[in-house]
Structure formats: C-alpha cells, structure tokens
Design a protein around this motif. Sequence first.
Motif, short mmCIF file in Angstrom:
data_model
loop_
_atom_site.label_atom_id
_atom_site.label_comp_id
_atom_site.label_asym_id
_atom_site.label_seq_id
_atom_site.Cartn_x
_atom_site.Cartn_y
_atom_site.Cartn_z
N ALA A 433 0.77 -1.17 -0.07
CA ALA A 433 -0.01 0.00 0.15
C ALA A 433 0.87 1.42 0.18
N THR A 434 2.12 1.49 0.75
CA THR A 434 3.15 2.70 0.43
C THR A 434 3.96 2.45 -0.36
N SER A 435 4.48 0.70 -0.81
CA SER A 435 5.16 1.31 -1.97
C SER A 435 5.21 1.20 -3.81
N PRO A 436 5.54 2.29 -4.77
CA PRO A 436 4.68 2.39 -5.48
C PRO A 436 5.41 1.68 -6.10
N VAL A 437 7.22 0.99 -6.33
CA VAL A 437 7.84 0.58 -6.77
C VAL A 437 8.24 -0.65 -6.76
N LEU A 438 8.39 -1.35 -5.79
CA LEU A 438 8.51 -2.44 -5.06
C LEU A 438 7.35 -3.43 -4.72
N LYS A 439 6.74 -4.13 -5.12
CA LYS A 439 5.20 -4.91 -4.87
C LYS A 439 6.21 -6.53 -3.96
N ARG A 440 5.37 -6.36 -3.54
CA ARG A 440 5.86 -8.04 -2.38
C ARG A 440 4.74 -9.25 -2.48
N GLY A 441 4.88 -10.18 -3.20
CA GLY A 441 3.68 -10.93 -3.46
C GLY A 441 4.39 -12.74 -2.29
N LEU A 442 2.69 -13.43 -1.43
CA LEU A 442 2.98 -15.06 -0.88
C LEU A 442 1.97 -15.64 -1.17
N ALA A 443 2.38 -17.09 -1.54
CA ALA A 443 1.53 -17.93 -1.56
C ALA A 443 2.15 -19.20 -1.18
N VAL A 444 1.23 -20.39 -0.90
CA VAL A 444 1.81 -21.44 -0.07
C VAL A 444 0.83 -22.41 -1.54
N THR A 445 1.24 -23.09 -1.52
CA THR A 445 1.17 -24.70 -2.32
C THR A 445 1.57 -26.05 -1.92
N PHE A 614 1.69 -46.76 -6.01
CA PHE A 614 1.59 -47.43 -4.60
C PHE A 614 1.22 -46.45 -3.64
N TYR A 615 1.66 -44.88 -3.44
CA TYR A 615 1.34 -43.71 -2.14
C TYR A 615 1.34 -43.11 -3.37
N PHE A 616 1.04 -41.80 -2.25
CA PHE A 616 2.22 -39.96 -2.95
C PHE A 616 2.03 -39.40 -1.42
N ALA A 617 3.43 -38.66 -2.02
CA ALA A 617 4.41 -37.86 -1.60
C ALA A 617 3.65 -36.57 -1.12
N TYR A 618 4.00 -36.31 -0.29
CA TYR A 618 2.80 -34.78 -0.02
C TYR A 618 3.98 -33.93 0.71
N GLY A 619 3.48 -32.39 0.15
CA GLY A 619 4.43 -31.84 0.99
C GLY A 619 4.13 -30.40 0.47
N ALA A 620 4.05 -28.66 0.57
CA ALA A 620 4.01 -27.54 0.78
C ALA A 620 4.74 -26.87 0.61
N ALA A 621 4.85 -25.00 0.49
CA ALA A 621 5.57 -24.66 0.21
C ALA A 621 5.25 -23.59 0.53
N CYS A 622 6.11 -22.94 1.41
CA CYS A 622 5.52 -20.74 1.68
C CYS A 622 6.26 -19.92 0.85
N PRO A 726 9.64 -32.67 -4.17
CA PRO A 726 10.08 -31.38 -4.15
C PRO A 726 9.96 -29.97 -5.49
N PHE A 727 10.68 -30.35 -6.47
CA PHE A 727 10.08 -29.80 -7.93
C PHE A 727 8.91 -29.01 -7.45
N MET A 728 8.22 -29.42 -7.60
CA MET A 728 6.84 -28.87 -7.84
C MET A 728 6.39 -28.08 -6.56
N LEU A 729 7.32 -28.08 -5.42
CA LEU A 729 6.63 -27.05 -4.04
C LEU A 729 7.27 -25.13 -5.15
N ALA A 730 7.88 -25.06 -5.91
CA ALA A 730 8.26 -24.37 -6.82
C ALA A 730 7.14 -23.50 -7.08
N VAL A 731 6.35 -24.12 -7.78
CA VAL A 731 5.06 -23.73 -8.40
C VAL A 731 4.61 -22.31 -7.47
N SER A 732 4.64 -22.54 -6.04
CA SER A 732 4.81 -21.52 -5.05
C SER A 732 5.34 -19.84 -5.76
N VAL A 733 6.29 -20.53 -6.12
CA VAL A 733 7.33 -19.10 -6.43
C VAL A 733 6.18 -18.65 -7.62
#
Length: 779
Positions: A433-445, A614-622, A726-733
């Motif tokens: 709200a106060t930074s006109p040029v640099l903007k930040r973003g956050l995501a969890v996938t 056979f099974y699933f592997a799980y994870g998440a990234a922020c 873990p490769f797919m955790l980078a979708v959070s980027v």
Amino acid sequence: MKRDDIALQPEAPAVGRPHPHESARAQVAGSAPYVDDLPEFKGTLYAAPILSPVAHGTLDGVDTGAALALPGVHGVVLAEDVPGLAVFPTAARDEAVFAHGTVQYVGQVIGLVLADSVMGARRAARAVQLSITPLPAILSVQDALAAQSWVLPPVHVRRGDAAGALATAPHRLQGRFEVGGQEHFYLEGQIAYALPLEQGQWWIHSSTQHPGEVQHWVAHALGVDSHAVRIECRRMGGGFGGKETQAGHLAVWAAVAAHKFGRPVKLRLDRDDDFVVTGKRHPFAYEYDVGFDASGRIAGLKLMMAANCGHSADLSGAVADRAVFHCDNAYFLEHVEIASYRCKTNLQSHTAFRGFGGPQGVIAIEAILGDIARHLGLDALDVRMRNLYGLGERDVTHYQMRVEDNILHELLPQLERQAHYRQRQAAIAQWNATSPVLKRGLAVTPVKFGISFTATLFNQAGALVNVFTDGSVQVNHGGTEMGQGLHTKVAQIVADELGVPLARVLVTASDTSKVPNASATAASSGTDLNGRAAQYAARTIRDNLAAFVAGLDGCGAGAVQFEGGLVTSPKVVRRWEEVVVAAYANRIQLWSDGFYRTPKIHYDKTTLTGRPFFYFAYGAACTEVAIDTTTGESRVLAIDILHDVGRSINPAIDIGQIEGGFVQGMGWLTTEELVWDERGRLATHAPSTYKIPATGDVPEHFQVRLWHEANREDNVGGSKAVGEPPFMLAVSVYEALRNAIAAARDGASGGRFAPGERIELRAPATAENVLRALGRLED
C-alpha cells in the motif's frame, strides 16, 4: 565368546542418520572418475556429430571430401553404416539412428566424423557440406494444433458432467497460458565410450540413467544379442531425466562407429552441441474453463493441455499421461474433462525431466485456483484448503484411484503456522500500500505426487549382495547414481539388514552383466525399488547365517540377532567376521540375489484409469517474492517448506534433494528461458544465454522441515520417495509472483480487478514476461 565375556557396544543403525554421500569426499577431491576420466585404450578414436542446420527438409546429399582431407581424420559414419536396426527401438519406432531421406530439426545428427583428437573431429564435422532442400516446418504448439500434427493420438479423460456443472456454476472463468521447457544442464554432458571386445562382444561406458535400455538399443543397432553387450555406469554428473533415453543415442552412435572402424570410440558432446542435439522438458500450452461457487470450490472444469513433444515420441506419451494424472494436484475434481494433445513439431525430441510431466500438470490447477481466489477477492490458501481431497466421495481421483493417505489437511495448517502466513500476508499488504515501485507477494502451494512408474512393467528391481570372508559386503543393484545419493541409501539399508557398520558395505558400478533388465533410475523410485531388492538379498544371507548360528547354539533362528557388527544368540555373542568365517568353512552361501516388484498397482493405459501409484508423497511451500515494477526483475525473499519423506533413510540427503529440487523448479519458472528463432534454431544454447539459478538467487531464509509420519504403505524403511516431489513446491514462486503483479495492478487501477480479469504471466517469469503481465510491455 560367551555373553559375559564380551563388552563391545554395537554401533548405531545406519538408517535414519545423516551419513555423507558415499563418494562425496572423492568428488570434492577430484578423484571420483566419470566416463571422460577413465583411462583410454590404445587406438581410441574421437567422434563428433554432423548436425542438420535446417529444421525440416529433404537430405539430398552429404559431401565429406573437405572433412576427410583434414589431418588426423579417419572417416565418417552415416546411416548406411548401421549394421542392424536403423531406427532406435522405441515403442513408436519413429526416430532414425542417423538422419536419412529427411531432417526433422536443427541439430539432428546426420552422421559422425572420426579423428585422432577431439578438436580434430569437431573441426572436420563442421567442414562437412550438406545439401538439404527446405520443407515447411512446424515450430510451435499453436501451429501443431492447427495442423493436427501429433507424435501420438490425443487422449481424453472425463468424469461426471463438466458441461452441466459449468452451466449451473455461480461463477465462471476462462483462461489460457503457457509454461516453457527446461534444459537439464547436467554438469557432466552426454558421453559414451564404446569398446569392441573379443568374439563380437561389446563394453560400453555410458553416462546413463537406464543401462538396460542402452544395452537394448546398442544390441539392436549392431545386430547382436543383448548378452554380447555390457553397459557400465559408475556415476553420472547429473541426469535429471535427460539421460533416461537420450544417453542411449550417444552409446549407439559410438558403438556403430566402433563397429565400422574396429577401434574404441569416445563421443562427448560439447555444451553447445548438447543443448542443440538433446531434448528438454516439454513446453505446455493450456486452455481452461472453470465453474465455482462463492467460496471458491470448483464445480466443473474443462482443461486442455498441449505438450510440445518435438519431432519424435520419445517418452512424450508417458510424460503427457502423468500431466493428466497430476492436473488435479491435491484437489477433488468432481466434474472434469481433460484433453491432452501430444504435438509434433520440428524441434528436439523433448524427453523426461524431473517430475516427468507432473509439474506441467500441477501448475495448471494451481494457476486456476489462484485465478479463482483473485476473482473472488479471497485468500488463495483458503480456496486451496476448500478444494482438497477429503473423505468418502471426495477421495477418488479423476483416474479412479482412491486417495487413502492424504495428510494435507494437517500438513498445510502446520506450515501456515510455522511460516507465520497470516501475519506476513497482513504485513505485505501494508508494504504494497505504501511502496509504489517494489511489490511483494506471498503464496502457499501444496503437492500430492504419485510414486511409481506409470508403465507398470518398470516397477521391478533386482540386486546382488556378496559377503566376503573378511566380513566386507559388496552390493550391486539396477539403479544408477547421478548425485542423488541412491548408493548411499542402499548401503545404509543393507548395513542394517546384516547388522554391520556402514563402512563395511560398498556399492559398485551399475552393470548390466550383474543385474539384467533393470528399470531406469527415474520416477523417484530408485530407493523404493533397488533399496528393497538389496534388502531382500541381504535378508536371505542373514537368514542363512541365522540358521547356521542357531544350529551351533541349539536355539531357533529367530532368536539370533544381527546388530552393530555383532551376532547374538541366547547363549553367545560373536563378532560378525567370526560368524562369516565359520559359515564359509561350513559351506554356507554368503551371497544372494534379491528381487522386488511394487505391490497394489494396476491401470488401464487406454482409459488412464486404475491405481498407477503405490502411494503419494505430500508437501507444501510458502514463498515470498518481490518484483520491481519498473524493470520486471524479481527476487525470492524467503522459502518455508514442510515436506513428507516418510521415515527418512538419510535426512541430510533428503533435505538436500528438497532444496535442490525446489531451486531447480524455481529456475524453470523464473529464469530458464528456451528461445527458438523463426528458423527453428535454439538461440539459448550456452550458459551465456541460458540462465540457471545461482547461489545469489537462493534467499538467506530457506527453511526445510520434514513431516514426522512414516509412510502408511509398506515401503522400505517406512520412507517415501524424495527426488521429484519437491520440484513442484516451486509453483509457490510462480503464484507469489502473480500475487505481487496483482498488487501492482490493483494499485495502478485504484481498486480490485474487474470481474474475470486474470494475471496472464507466461512462465518462465523473466523480467520481460513480468512486464508483459504488468501491461507495460507488448509482445
């Protein structure tokens, strides 16, 4: 010795401890040999490829006169010199060993030049004159779709009534986007060294993830039986899927040349040629139509995925199938239609790459959920949580596999707390709200990744374990070591099965003469398959020794324990070495093979339904990012990961794989851009133009935690696969970048988006593509 006469303390078990990689010290010291480091046999010739400069055309002639006139040149190898099958024995049989009649892409190998030196061969290859009449070339997915140009027929998967659900949904969005390919960029390039042996036999040193397939291909090209061809690979300097099939090309080319000249032949591609000749991760194009309610829960989805496969099928069918299997990622899709197109273009034949189509599937649904959240003005994590697989009717995938081991309802909230997601979202909103040029973003996938080869027949492995009379142990298995620590984990498993210190176990080079018909080291299944096979082999030896000791001490074999270098019965404690020597003297077998086949899996490849995993592997990234809205540049500021490896066999190796996989995925989605020009020439064919992530791209805050629960399926050591998920955790980027772009566009417009407006960010999110998404740069 009697129990009271021994005061030795057994060493701790090997499994579950962070032991160093088995060859790490040798690699750091420069004493771990790769194929190009091996001593060369007398008379070795060096090969260099003759490459097509045209994307598609008729090959009218090859003039080798100028090349043959150069000093040190011994000759050339062309299509007519292949003594056996002139096409690679893939399922599609659609790729020639050497181009003849037509050329299909810029960089296709037409032949080889053989010379006394590497540089002499390369200079001579450039001197070969080619006569090619150009033909129309298809260079994009869009052109292939328009021309209905396929390497394999399209595949359609449906469940429920997607059209009806879309028609009645309270909200609806349509969109299209693209994700690019990715160069494997292994540190050790493609290489093979072919050695003719006596009586028509062959010994091939190959930097390959699949020695068994290389053996098969070389035997077909030479017109000999497989038993006459031995493939050996001690280690690779990286593979990432790029050496699953395409290492076989070099082995065949080198073997055909060695056959013609009757001398050893080494073929090593330089980095530029490696880029140009070999395939990449498949670029994908997407179109979607999604209906959803006010909470963001998906009601119906139509999804089109078009894979750019290049000029031949290679592994494209299986890659595209896995994209279909993973386009749900972690979410229940009740009414869904998926169309998968496998497009033929006049480019390199794209191939396996870490994730094997899974990333291209996962990013589709994650981008759709991100669009839904922004459209509704909701937090994307809340939307993702509402769509997760649940219990009862909401736990069956669109390919009819039940999700029985879902831990994401617990894992995601735990990561949310550990990463302070809600507090950081509020802080980022204040910043933006106060930074006109640099903007930040956050995501969890999150990620839900199926573990097993989708081709059921590959889910098998063999191993050989030898115990020598000094008590040392040698292991050979069908997997290959490419830096991922497979040999280390297998050694740990065998050490604990036999109850000996890890230092007593040595894993030797992958070798088709020891373990035949081995599957590729791929699909994240290297430890699952080969570790279990080696465990079974060691268990047989242990059972032989237990029965022998039980006979000596008059007890049951089950009462004999093996731990920490000691063999303990109810009466006597003996050293491992003592038992081995006594067993040999009594003619007890001290070696055994082991075999493992993955249980429970089955599926119909014509309908893509069943239980392929056979099974699933799980994870998440922020992940938190920042963008400069004036230049389009971006930076990853912080990464928090909570990932499920089951009961870790080696936490140090597993965490390294998580970190490395995430960074490689980050590169795919941010900096690693492949560019072909209008003539089908790859412009990004060297480190000067193709940018993988460097140490400066990794943020100081990079926190990886392991989920605490063992695998619920009976997998080796209670572990789970770790190579690809873990490769797919980078979708959070990618999603964090889209959130930062959305913040910039919100600020520019003075409010939220207009209904239906989307953030169209082409991946990789280079500075140019970020500016395009911001509306500040035209195509």
